[in-house]
Design a protein around this motif. Structure first.
Motif, PDB file in Angstrom:
ATOM      1  N   SER A  38      42.127  45.645  57.386  1.00  0.00           N
ATOM      2  CA  SER A  38      41.036  44.727  57.723  1.00  0.00           C
ATOM      3  C   SER A  38      41.172  43.461  56.893  1.00  0.00           C
ATOM      4  CB  SER A  38      39.675  45.364  57.441  1.00  0.00           C
ATOM      5  OG  SER A  38      39.452  46.499  58.243  1.00  0.00           O
ATOM      6  N   VAL A  39      40.945  42.310  57.514  1.00  0.00           N
ATOM      7  CA  VAL A  39      40.905  41.025  56.809  1.00  0.00           C
ATOM      8  C   VAL A  39      39.456  40.567  56.767  1.00  0.00           C
ATOM      9  CG1 VAL A  39      41.588  38.602  56.867  1.00  0.00           C
ATOM     10  CG2 VAL A  39      43.234  40.373  57.499  1.00  0.00           C
ATOM     11  N   ILE A  40      38.985  40.149  55.599  1.00  0.00           N
ATOM     12  CA  ILE A  40      37.612  39.653  55.479  1.00  0.00           C
ATOM     13  C   ILE A  40      37.636  38.197  55.045  1.00  0.00           C
ATOM     14  CG2 ILE A  40      36.614  41.918  55.033  1.00  0.00           C
ATOM     15  CD1 ILE A  40      36.463  41.191  52.055  1.00  0.00           C
ATOM     16  N   ILE A  41      36.778  37.377  55.688  1.00  0.00           N
ATOM     17  CA  ILE A  41      36.716  35.938  55.440  1.00  0.00           C
ATOM     18  C   ILE A  41      35.257  35.500  55.482  1.00  0.00           C
ATOM     19  CG2 ILE A  41      37.526  33.659  56.176  1.00  0.00           C
ATOM     20  CD1 ILE A  41      39.651  35.100  57.881  1.00  0.00           C
ATOM     21  N   ILE A  42      34.859  34.633  54.549  1.00  0.00           N
ATOM     22  CA  ILE A  42      33.538  34.012  54.627  1.00  0.00           C
ATOM     23  C   ILE A  42      33.730  32.532  54.922  1.00  0.00           C
ATOM     24  CG2 ILE A  42      32.487  35.713  53.093  1.00  0.00           C
ATOM     25  CD1 ILE A  42      32.473  33.566  50.888  1.00  0.00           C
ATOM     26  N   THR A  43      32.801  31.959  55.698  1.00  0.00           N
ATOM     27  CA  THR A  43      32.978  30.576  56.148  1.00  0.00           C
ATOM     28  C   THR A  43      31.674  29.798  56.116  1.00  0.00           C
ATOM     29  OG1 THR A  43      32.589  31.173  58.464  1.00  0.00           O
ATOM     30  CG2 THR A  43      34.866  31.175  57.714  1.00  0.00           C
ATOM     31  N   LYS A  44      31.823  28.481  56.021  1.00  0.00           N
ATOM     32  CA  LYS A  44      30.755  27.523  56.308  1.00  0.00           C
ATOM     33  C   LYS A  44      31.394  26.153  56.478  1.00  0.00           C
ATOM     34  CE  LYS A  44      26.350  25.485  55.023  1.00  0.00           C
ATOM     35  NZ  LYS A  44      25.219  25.419  54.062  1.00  0.00           N
ATOM     36  N   ASN A  45      31.282  25.610  57.682  1.00  0.00           N
ATOM     37  CA  ASN A  45      31.827  24.282  58.000  1.00  0.00           C
ATOM     38  C   ASN A  45      33.292  24.156  57.586  1.00  0.00           C
ATOM     39  OD1 ASN A  45      29.366  23.449  59.080  1.00  0.00           O
ATOM     40  ND2 ASN A  45      28.641  22.614  57.133  1.00  0.00           N
ATOM     41  N   GLU A  46      34.108  25.061  58.099  1.00  0.00           N
ATOM     42  CA  GLU A  46      35.536  25.088  57.770  1.00  0.00           C
ATOM     43  C   GLU A  46      36.411  24.839  58.992  1.00  0.00           C
ATOM     44  OE1 GLU A  46      36.955  25.147  54.973  1.00  0.00           O
ATOM     45  OE2 GLU A  46      35.414  25.800  53.559  1.00  0.00           O
ATOM     46  N   GLY A  87      25.357  33.654  47.866  1.00  0.00           N
ATOM     47  CA  GLY A  87      26.337  33.398  46.820  1.00  0.00           C
ATOM     48  C   GLY A  87      27.675  34.011  47.206  1.00  0.00           C
ATOM     49  N   PHE A  88      28.745  33.549  46.565  1.00  0.00           N
ATOM     50  CA  PHE A  88      30.089  33.979  46.945  1.00  0.00           C
ATOM     51  C   PHE A  88      30.291  35.490  46.802  1.00  0.00           C
ATOM     52  CE2 PHE A  88      30.925  29.457  46.386  1.00  0.00           C
ATOM     53  CZ  PHE A  88      31.828  29.204  47.402  1.00  0.00           C
ATOM     54  N   GLY A  89      29.947  36.038  45.643  1.00  0.00           N
ATOM     55  CA  GLY A  89      30.163  37.465  45.431  1.00  0.00           C
ATOM     56  C   GLY A  89      29.408  38.338  46.416  1.00  0.00           C
ATOM     57  N   PRO A  90      28.075  38.185  46.511  1.00  0.00           N
ATOM     58  CA  PRO A  90      27.319  39.002  47.468  1.00  0.00           C
ATOM     59  C   PRO A  90      27.779  38.819  48.914  1.00  0.00           C
ATOM     60  CG  PRO A  90      25.840  38.017  45.866  1.00  0.00           C
ATOM     61  CD  PRO A  90      27.187  37.396  45.638  1.00  0.00           C
ATOM     62  N   GLN A  91      28.173  37.601  49.291  1.00  0.00           N
ATOM     63  CA  GLN A  91      28.601  37.372  50.671  1.00  0.00           C
ATOM     64  C   GLN A  91      29.921  38.086  50.968  1.00  0.00           C
ATOM     65  OE1 GLN A  91      26.858  36.422  53.006  1.00  0.00           O
ATOM     66  NE2 GLN A  91      27.640  34.740  54.245  1.00  0.00           N
ATOM     67  N   LYS A  92      30.850  38.039  50.010  1.00  0.00           N
ATOM     68  CA  LYS A  92      32.120  38.731  50.227  1.00  0.00           C
ATOM     69  C   LYS A  92      31.920  40.251  50.230  1.00  0.00           C
ATOM     70  CE  LYS A  92      35.408  35.195  48.866  1.00  0.00           C
ATOM     71  NZ  LYS A  92      36.596  34.847  48.058  1.00  0.00           N
ATOM     72  N   GLN A  93      30.972  40.742  49.451  1.00  0.00           N
ATOM     73  CA  GLN A  93      30.675  42.172  49.478  1.00  0.00           C
ATOM     74  C   GLN A  93      30.085  42.565  50.836  1.00  0.00           C
ATOM     75  OE1 GLN A  93      31.440  44.595  47.124  1.00  0.00           O
ATOM     76  NE2 GLN A  93      30.819  45.948  48.809  1.00  0.00           N
ATOM     77  N   ASN A 143      38.065  51.873  49.850  1.00  0.00           N
ATOM     78  CA  ASN A 143      37.194  52.794  49.129  1.00  0.00           C
ATOM     79  C   ASN A 143      37.350  52.712  47.614  1.00  0.00           C
ATOM     80  OD1 ASN A 143      36.078  53.820  51.502  1.00  0.00           O
ATOM     81  ND2 ASN A 143      37.707  55.360  51.726  1.00  0.00           N
ATOM     82  N   ALA A 144      38.304  51.906  47.145  1.00  0.00           N
ATOM     83  CA  ALA A 144      38.539  51.792  45.701  1.00  0.00           C
ATOM     84  C   ALA A 144      38.096  50.452  45.134  1.00  0.00           C
ATOM     85  CB  ALA A 144      40.018  52.018  45.386  1.00  0.00           C
ATOM     86  N   GLY A 145      37.586  49.552  45.996  1.00  0.00           N
ATOM     87  CA  GLY A 145      37.285  48.213  45.518  1.00  0.00           C
ATOM     88  C   GLY A 145      35.885  47.733  45.829  1.00  0.00           C
ATOM     89  N   HIS A 146      35.423  46.791  45.040  1.00  0.00           N
ATOM     90  CA  HIS A 146      34.160  46.101  45.308  1.00  0.00           C
ATOM     91  C   HIS A 146      34.243  44.689  44.746  1.00  0.00           C
ATOM     92  CE1 HIS A 146      33.338  47.289  41.107  1.00  0.00           C
ATOM     93  NE2 HIS A 146      32.514  46.254  41.077  1.00  0.00           N
ATOM     94  N   VAL A 147      33.305  43.828  45.180  1.00  0.00           N
ATOM     95  CA  VAL A 147      33.271  42.427  44.749  1.00  0.00           C
ATOM     96  C   VAL A 147      32.147  42.248  43.738  1.00  0.00           C
ATOM     97  CG1 VAL A 147      33.189  40.025  45.509  1.00  0.00           C
ATOM     98  CG2 VAL A 147      34.042  41.786  47.070  1.00  0.00           C
ATOM     99  N   THR A 148      32.430  41.541  42.665  1.00  0.00           N
ATOM    100  CA  THR A 148      31.375  41.259  41.675  1.00  0.00           C
ATOM    101  C   THR A 148      30.296  40.401  42.330  1.00  0.00           C
ATOM    102  OG1 THR A 148      32.522  39.289  40.857  1.00  0.00           O
ATOM    103  CG2 THR A 148      32.987  41.387  39.750  1.00  0.00           C
TER     104      THR A 148
END
Length: 250
Positions: A3-11, A57-63, A133-138
């Protein structure tokens, strides 16, 4: 499955190249936080998994994006980054292992048209590929990190990062990132002053341009050192303003 995860705004200027570079992945998850340009419509050309959300915020959004992923492995990539063919092949081999739970990838960033090899920008190893299952975002508002449990390794081929393409983009990011950093520091009860802002900016310029040798990157290296210094200056000036606001409330 990857899976690829991406967050965006006006990109809209970047996201098409980014998505094309990962179109081979099994699943692409995009979280958009209120784009007013063509970002969302471009994303929908590459994946049905496009979600429109608020901005925590960046961390919560990526999580949030990570929580929607279903693959055994996850690749986190920013909207202004691209995966090369060489890196794609490395990733496809890396996800076949069970012994390593996460991989750092070198990132080669460009600044106003020039790839930067100094100033602390290269090699910029970032942990982006990991077992879900082994990772999370701060939960940091900015400068978030991916944390994984277990053994990590490194890939060789770089992510290409179109960090800044114009002076306008530089100024916009300095403004937004300095505000987020100031807010985060203020939340930790950090204190600032005008003198501290000036000293931090001066040190940041000296460290980038002289110690980390961004002067070897020519005109763009000098511009980078100046913009880094500006970012530090405004971060601490804004923190000072927040400190004063808090004092008035007491």
């Amino acid at each position: 499955m990857l899976s690829v995860i991406i967050i965006t705004k006006n990109e809209s200027d970047h996201i098409g190249r980014c998505l094309k570079s990962v179109s081979w992945a099994d699943e692409i998850i995009v979280l958009d936080s209120g784009s007013t340009d063509d970002t969302v419509s471009i994303c929908k050309q590459f994946t049905p998994h496009v979600y429109e959300t608020d901005w925590p915020g960046f961390g919560p959004q990526k999580q949030r994006a990570l929580d929607k992923a279903t693959g055994d492995w996850v690749l986190s990539i920013d909207s202004d980054e691209q995966i090369t063919e060489e890196l794609k092949l490395e990733i496809q081999q890396a996800v076949k292992t069970d012994a390593i739970t996460g991989f750092e990838i070198p990132r080669l960033s460009s600044y106003c048209g020039r790839q930067i090899k100094h100033g602390g920008w290269w090699p910029d190893h970032v942990l982006r590929l990991f077992q879900r299952n082994a990772g999370h975002v701060t939960d940091s508002l900015v400068h978030e990190r991916i944390i994984v449990e277990g053994t990590t390794g490194r890939l060789k081929s770089p992510i290409l990062h179109e960090s800044f393409t114009s002076a306008e983009e530089v100024l916009s990011k300095i403004n937004s990132y300095s505000s987020l950093n100031a807010k985060m520091l203020n939340g930790k009860n950090a204190q600032s002053s005008l003198a501290k802002a000036i000293l931090r900016a001066s040190w940041t310029f000296f460290r980038t341009y002289i110690i980390k040798a961004s002067f070897l990157d020519g005109e763009q290296g000098l511009m980078l050192a100046i913009s880094n210094a500006e970012g530090a200056y405004y971060k601490y000036v804004k923190l000072r303003m927040l400190n004063l606001q808090d004092s008035k409330r007491k």
